[in-house]
Each structure stands twice: as structure tokens, then as C-alpha cells.
Write a protein that holds these residues in place. Structure first.
Motif, PDB file in Angstrom:
ATOM      1  N   TRP A  82      17.889 -61.001 -59.644  1.00  0.00           N
ATOM      2  CA  TRP A  82      17.075 -61.754 -58.694  1.00  0.00           C
ATOM      3  C   TRP A  82      16.123 -62.693 -59.425  1.00  0.00           C
ATOM      4  O   TRP A  82      15.409 -62.293 -60.344  1.00  0.00           O
ATOM      5  CB  TRP A  82      16.260 -60.809 -57.811  1.00  0.00           C
ATOM      6  N   HIS A  83      16.143 -63.945 -58.990  1.00  0.00           N
ATOM      7  CA  HIS A  83      15.290 -64.965 -59.571  1.00  0.00           C
ATOM      8  C   HIS A  83      15.246 -66.173 -58.639  1.00  0.00           C
ATOM      9  O   HIS A  83      15.952 -66.209 -57.626  1.00  0.00           O
ATOM     10  CB  HIS A  83      15.818 -65.402 -60.942  1.00  0.00           C
ATOM     11  N   TYR A  84      14.431 -67.136 -58.999  1.00  0.00           N
ATOM     12  CA  TYR A  84      14.456 -68.428 -58.313  1.00  0.00           C
ATOM     13  C   TYR A  84      14.125 -69.515 -59.325  1.00  0.00           C
ATOM     14  O   TYR A  84      13.722 -69.229 -60.459  1.00  0.00           O
ATOM     15  CB  TYR A  84      13.500 -68.460 -57.115  1.00  0.00           C
ATOM     16  N   ARG A 135      18.769 -73.650 -52.478  1.00  0.00           N
ATOM     17  CA  ARG A 135      17.665 -74.612 -52.595  1.00  0.00           C
ATOM     18  C   ARG A 135      16.607 -74.127 -53.586  1.00  0.00           C
ATOM     19  O   ARG A 135      16.487 -72.922 -53.834  1.00  0.00           O
ATOM     20  CB  ARG A 135      17.030 -74.856 -51.234  1.00  0.00           C
ATOM     21  N   PRO A 136      15.836 -75.038 -54.140  1.00  0.00           N
ATOM     22  CA  PRO A 136      14.740 -74.643 -55.025  1.00  0.00           C
ATOM     23  C   PRO A 136      13.783 -73.682 -54.318  1.00  0.00           C
ATOM     24  O   PRO A 136      13.526 -73.813 -53.117  1.00  0.00           O
ATOM     25  CB  PRO A 136      14.027 -75.972 -55.324  1.00  0.00           C
ATOM     26  N   GLY A 137      13.305 -72.699 -55.065  1.00  0.00           N
ATOM     27  CA  GLY A 137      12.345 -71.738 -54.530  1.00  0.00           C
ATOM     28  C   GLY A 137      12.948 -70.567 -53.785  1.00  0.00           C
ATOM     29  O   GLY A 137      12.246 -69.612 -53.463  1.00  0.00           O
ATOM     30  N   ARG A 138      14.249 -70.603 -53.500  1.00  0.00           N
ATOM     31  CA  ARG A 138      14.882 -69.517 -52.739  1.00  0.00           C
ATOM     32  C   ARG A 138      15.389 -68.443 -53.699  1.00  0.00           C
ATOM     33  O   ARG A 138      16.228 -68.706 -54.559  1.00  0.00           O
ATOM     34  CB  ARG A 138      16.050 -70.048 -51.909  1.00  0.00           C
ATOM     35  N   PRO A 139      14.907 -67.210 -53.570  1.00  0.00           N
ATOM     36  CA  PRO A 139      15.367 -66.124 -54.438  1.00  0.00           C
ATOM     37  C   PRO A 139      16.858 -65.852 -54.249  1.00  0.00           C
ATOM     38  O   PRO A 139      17.371 -65.868 -53.118  1.00  0.00           O
ATOM     39  CB  PRO A 139      14.541 -64.923 -53.971  1.00  0.00           C
ATOM     40  N   HIS A 140      17.547 -65.613 -55.385  1.00  0.00           N
ATOM     41  CA  HIS A 140      18.969 -65.316 -55.315  1.00  0.00           C
ATOM     42  C   HIS A 140      19.414 -64.443 -56.483  1.00  0.00           C
ATOM     43  O   HIS A 140      18.752 -64.364 -57.506  1.00  0.00           O
ATOM     44  CB  HIS A 140      19.813 -66.591 -55.239  1.00  0.00           C
ATOM     45  N   LEU A 141      20.527 -63.763 -56.265  1.00  0.00           N
ATOM     46  CA  LEU A 141      21.182 -62.898 -57.240  1.00  0.00           C
ATOM     47  C   LEU A 141      22.659 -63.214 -57.168  1.00  0.00           C
ATOM     48  O   LEU A 141      23.196 -63.430 -56.075  1.00  0.00           O
ATOM     49  CB  LEU A 141      20.923 -61.434 -56.898  1.00  0.00           C
ATOM     50  N   MET A 191      17.951 -81.525 -59.106  1.00  0.00           N
ATOM     51  CA  MET A 191      17.309 -82.423 -60.033  1.00  0.00           C
ATOM     52  C   MET A 191      15.905 -81.888 -60.272  1.00  0.00           C
ATOM     53  O   MET A 191      15.208 -81.542 -59.347  1.00  0.00           O
ATOM     54  CB  MET A 191      17.223 -83.823 -59.464  1.00  0.00           C
ATOM     55  N   GLY A 192      15.509 -81.878 -61.523  1.00  0.00           N
ATOM     56  CA  GLY A 192      14.194 -81.410 -61.903  1.00  0.00           C
ATOM     57  C   GLY A 192      14.262 -80.579 -63.157  1.00  0.00           C
ATOM     58  O   GLY A 192      15.324 -80.383 -63.751  1.00  0.00           O
ATOM     59  N   GLU A 193      13.113 -80.068 -63.560  1.00  0.00           N
ATOM     60  CA  GLU A 193      13.047 -79.238 -64.753  1.00  0.00           C
ATOM     61  C   GLU A 193      13.557 -77.841 -64.434  1.00  0.00           C
ATOM     62  O   GLU A 193      13.177 -77.236 -63.436  1.00  0.00           O
ATOM     63  CB  GLU A 193      11.607 -79.159 -65.261  1.00  0.00           C
ATOM     64  N   HIS A 194      14.447 -77.323 -65.301  1.00  0.00           N
ATOM     65  CA  HIS A 194      15.030 -76.005 -65.086  1.00  0.00           C
ATOM     66  C   HIS A 194      14.071 -74.922 -65.560  1.00  0.00           C
ATOM     67  O   HIS A 194      13.462 -75.033 -66.612  1.00  0.00           O
ATOM     68  CB  HIS A 194      16.354 -75.865 -65.841  1.00  0.00           C
ATOM     69  N   ASP A 195      13.930 -73.891 -64.745  1.00  0.00           N
ATOM     70  CA  ASP A 195      13.235 -72.684 -65.144  1.00  0.00           C
ATOM     71  C   ASP A 195      13.960 -71.490 -64.539  1.00  0.00           C
ATOM     72  O   ASP A 195      14.856 -71.653 -63.708  1.00  0.00           O
ATOM     73  CB  ASP A 195      11.747 -72.703 -64.757  1.00  0.00           C
ATOM     74  N   PHE A 196      13.620 -70.296 -64.971  1.00  0.00           N
ATOM     75  CA  PHE A 196      14.193 -69.054 -64.463  1.00  0.00           C
ATOM     76  C   PHE A 196      13.025 -68.124 -64.210  1.00  0.00           C
ATOM     77  O   PHE A 196      12.395 -67.637 -65.136  1.00  0.00           O
ATOM     78  CB  PHE A 196      15.164 -68.449 -65.484  1.00  0.00           C
ATOM     79  N   VAL A 197      12.700 -67.946 -62.926  1.00  0.00           N
ATOM     80  CA  VAL A 197      11.562 -67.122 -62.559  1.00  0.00           C
ATOM     81  C   VAL A 197      12.085 -65.801 -62.003  1.00  0.00           C
ATOM     82  O   VAL A 197      12.593 -65.746 -60.880  1.00  0.00           O
ATOM     83  CB  VAL A 197      10.666 -67.825 -61.506  1.00  0.00           C
ATOM     84  N   PRO A 198      12.028 -64.701 -62.808  1.00  0.00           N
ATOM     85  CA  PRO A 198      12.559 -63.424 -62.340  1.00  0.00           C
ATOM     86  C   PRO A 198      11.663 -62.835 -61.254  1.00  0.00           C
ATOM     87  O   PRO A 198      10.452 -63.055 -61.234  1.00  0.00           O
ATOM     88  CB  PRO A 198      12.548 -62.553 -63.596  1.00  0.00           C
ATOM     89  N   ILE A 231      32.835 -64.150 -56.686  1.00  0.00           N
ATOM     90  CA  ILE A 231      31.429 -63.799 -56.853  1.00  0.00           C
ATOM     91  C   ILE A 231      30.767 -63.637 -55.489  1.00  0.00           C
ATOM     92  O   ILE A 231      31.261 -64.155 -54.482  1.00  0.00           O
ATOM     93  CB  ILE A 231      30.640 -64.832 -57.688  1.00  0.00           C
ATOM     94  N   ARG A 232      29.663 -62.909 -55.486  1.00  0.00           N
ATOM     95  CA  ARG A 232      28.809 -62.809 -54.304  1.00  0.00           C
ATOM     96  C   ARG A 232      27.450 -63.374 -54.676  1.00  0.00           C
ATOM     97  O   ARG A 232      26.908 -63.064 -55.733  1.00  0.00           O
ATOM     98  CB  ARG A 232      28.634 -61.365 -53.846  1.00  0.00           C
ATOM     99  N   VAL A 233      26.939 -64.197 -53.786  1.00  0.00           N
ATOM    100  CA  VAL A 233      25.597 -64.738 -53.954  1.00  0.00           C
ATOM    101  C   VAL A 233      24.738 -64.130 -52.851  1.00  0.00           C
ATOM    102  O   VAL A 233      25.040 -64.285 -51.665  1.00  0.00           O
ATOM    103  CB  VAL A 233      25.581 -66.285 -53.873  1.00  0.00           C
ATOM    104  N   PHE A 234      23.722 -63.404 -53.255  1.00  0.00           N
ATOM    105  CA  PHE A 234      22.768 -62.804 -52.332  1.00  0.00           C
ATOM    106  C   PHE A 234      21.508 -63.658 -52.361  1.00  0.00           C
ATOM    107  O   PHE A 234      21.058 -64.058 -53.435  1.00  0.00           O
ATOM    108  CB  PHE A 234      22.417 -61.381 -52.765  1.00  0.00           C
ATOM    109  N   THR A 235      20.950 -63.942 -51.185  1.00  0.00           N
ATOM    110  CA  THR A 235      19.735 -64.748 -51.112  1.00  0.00           C
ATOM    111  C   THR A 235      18.720 -64.063 -50.208  1.00  0.00           C
ATOM    112  O   THR A 235      19.060 -63.202 -49.386  1.00  0.00           O
ATOM    113  CB  THR A 235      20.030 -66.158 -50.572  1.00  0.00           C
TER     114      THR A 235
END
Length: 111
Positions: A40-42, A79-85, A102-109, A57-61
Motif C-alpha cells: 500500500w502506497h500513493y 490518480r495521484p494521491g489515491r492509495p493502492h496495492l 506527469m510530475g515528480e515521482h515519489d513512493f509514500v508508504p 494482477i490485482r490492483v486494490f485501491t
């Protein structure tokens, strides 16, 4: 050229390759085994678009809660900001592209 956050990945995958890395956009190819997940991250700015090349694959949001099963040739965007696994949904390795922009990539767990 290494994409952002290469040194601090909080998860393991079978294989990872980057096909494009430009300011604000990148394409990564990932392979995950039958028991592997991307936890889980966003992402603050970028949208993830998944395109399955092999396996399932399964994408959980969250926000709202949703579960999507993707097979070869299918796509799904988060979409940006939406938690997913992301999880392998089969008994063989799954291979998929992740288009991020588009934008700067980050990984927020999520904790």
C-alpha cells in the motif's frame, strides 16, 4: 540514469527495468512472482497507469475501495494521491508496465 527512489525501495520484485525516464514521466517494466505484492502506497503528483504484458494482477485501491483484476492487454489508472496495492493474481509471474506522470515521482508508504 537512475529513476528517483531507486536506493530506498521498500519492497522486492522479481525484475524491474526502466524503459524511459524523463523529467516528470517514466515507464517501468515490473515482474512480480505469485506471492509478491507492491505494498500500500500513493504518489503525491503522478498517476500510475498499469498495462499487463503477461499473467494477471490485482490492483486494490482506497478512497473509494475498489479491486480490479487485469489480464494481458488490459490497463488501469490510479490518480495521484489515491492509495493502492498491486498483487500477483495468478500462480505464475506477472509482467506489467507502469507509466507514471506527469510530475515528480515519489513512493509514500501507508502505515
Amino acid at each position: 540514469m537512475q529513476p528517483p527512489n531507486v536506493r530506498c525501495r521498500p519492497y522486492e520484485v522479481e525484475r524491474r527495468a526502466h524503459h524511459a525516464a524523463r523529467p516528470g514521466f517514466r515507464i517501468a517494466e515490473m515482474q512480480i512472482g505469485p506471492t509478491q505484492t507492491i505494498p500500500w502506497h500513493y504518489h503525491t503528483e503522478v498517476q500510475d497507469t498499469f498495462y499487463v504484458i503477461g499473467g494477471t494482477i490485482r490492483v486494490f485501491t482506497r478512497e473509494p475501495d475498489e479491486e480490479v483484476c487485469l489480464t494481458v492487454g488490459m490497463t488501469y489508472s490510479v490518480r495521484p494521491g489515491r492509495p493502492h496495492l498491486v498483487a500477483n493474481a495468478g500462480d505464475i509471474s506477472a509482467v506489467f508496465l507502469v507509466l507514471q506522470g506527469m510530475g515528480e515521482h515519489d513512493f509514500v508508504p501507508l502505515t
